[in-house]
Design an enzyme around this catalytic site. Sequence first.
Site, short mmCIF file in Angstrom:
data_model
loop_
_atom_site.label_atom_id
_atom_site.label_comp_id
_atom_site.label_asym_id
_atom_site.label_seq_id
_atom_site.Cartn_x
_atom_site.Cartn_y
_atom_site.Cartn_z
CD GLU A 184 37.67 34.27 35.83
OE1 GLU A 184 36.61 33.80 35.40
OE2 GLU A 184 38.78 33.91 35.43
CE1 TYR B 28 36.45 32.39 38.58
CE2 TYR B 28 34.32 32.89 39.60
CZ TYR B 28 35.15 32.88 38.50
OH TYR B 28 34.70 33.38 37.31
#
Length: 375
Positions: A188, A100
């Site tokens: 992101e 992530y």
Amino acid sequence: MKLYEFQAKTVFAQGGIPVPRGEVVQNPEDAARVAEQLGRVVVKAQVHVGGRGKAGGIKLANTPAEARAYAEGMLGKPLKGFTVSYALVEEALDIAAEYYLGITVDRNSEKVIVMLSSMGGVDIEEVAASTPEKIARLHVDPAWGVWDYQLLDLVDRAELDKRVARDIAGVIRKLHNVFVSCDASLAEINPLVVTGDGKVVAADGKFDVDDNALFRQKELLKYREVSEADPIEAEAARLGVAYVRLDGDIGVIGNGAGLVMTTLDILSRNGGKAANFCDLGGGARAETVRQDLELVLKNPNVRGVLFNIFGGIVRCDEVARGIIEATRTMDIKVPIVIRLSGTRAAEGRELLKDTNLIPADTAQEAARRIIELAR
Ligand code: GDP
Ligand code: MN
């Protein structure tokens, strides 16, 4: 402004971040054609929310026929409350690890924050709640930017595969560059994938741009979503009017966002519900009033309109004149209640006397009145 995944990936690729080969499509035939070229593909529904995987919006297709069928099952259909207009068809990845990576603004520290975790792919909110120590963080002073040693330290703390540490650090630097240069509020990549042969690829992308910076982000303006679901919102966006659709039956027009929000609260406290609202903004010339009133009345659910005007710099009698002038030439079939308060409110109310516009002294009274009349 939120970008779709395929748009975010275009921005990422322009910034030098590796993304899978693929193409966005709007019909099943094109999905089959792209699959023909790429082999095994993932078909990904494009909506402005995450968690598509779990909701059936990400499908692995082994053949062009499967890609066509999956695209057919997504396009034009609802997913997590949105209608899917685009599907991204991408080469399927040989996934060895999912990380992530996220960058956003941390208001508390007044810095940019980079978050990196080995627990990618899954719900990062869940990781943050259950195992917060699994997310490594780096605060970036906007005046300094990022230093290489900080990036390597971050990668080290995130306990990622050491063989890809430098590549990951490179991706973070590039993502930080586009984050800053595009005035993003969120960038992101989840998952940031390491493939079987050791390549680092952005397999997903989220990118939100600060609306207040769009004046200097002309390149990104083409991504502004003109909502096709609601033609009135689309028109308001074209006109540059702050208009929002809700699901009640009273149209609300006020000057100033705070006053409009308060008006919605007062309406609901009195048992009413707004159908939509419009912010007149600073000035309130007849032309602006007409434009906003026309927008509000286009919604067929509107059974009454409530104006809530506070005269500060703008004078209430001017606003009253604007409303009178605008309504004189319009064919309006619903009651209109007008609350005027502040500078020259009494003069404004006086002007309303010879019209079928209904004046009110307080917001409370105005709300009760319009709810009663709309019934
Ligand atoms: P999201 O569920 O909306 O966040 O969509 P993602 O693009 O993140 O996809 C969800 C999951 O699909 C990923 O975490 C992967 O584990 C899985 N997946 C399996 N194969 C692939 C592939 O080839 N490409 C991508 N992007 N995801 C894949
Ligand atoms: Mn994702």
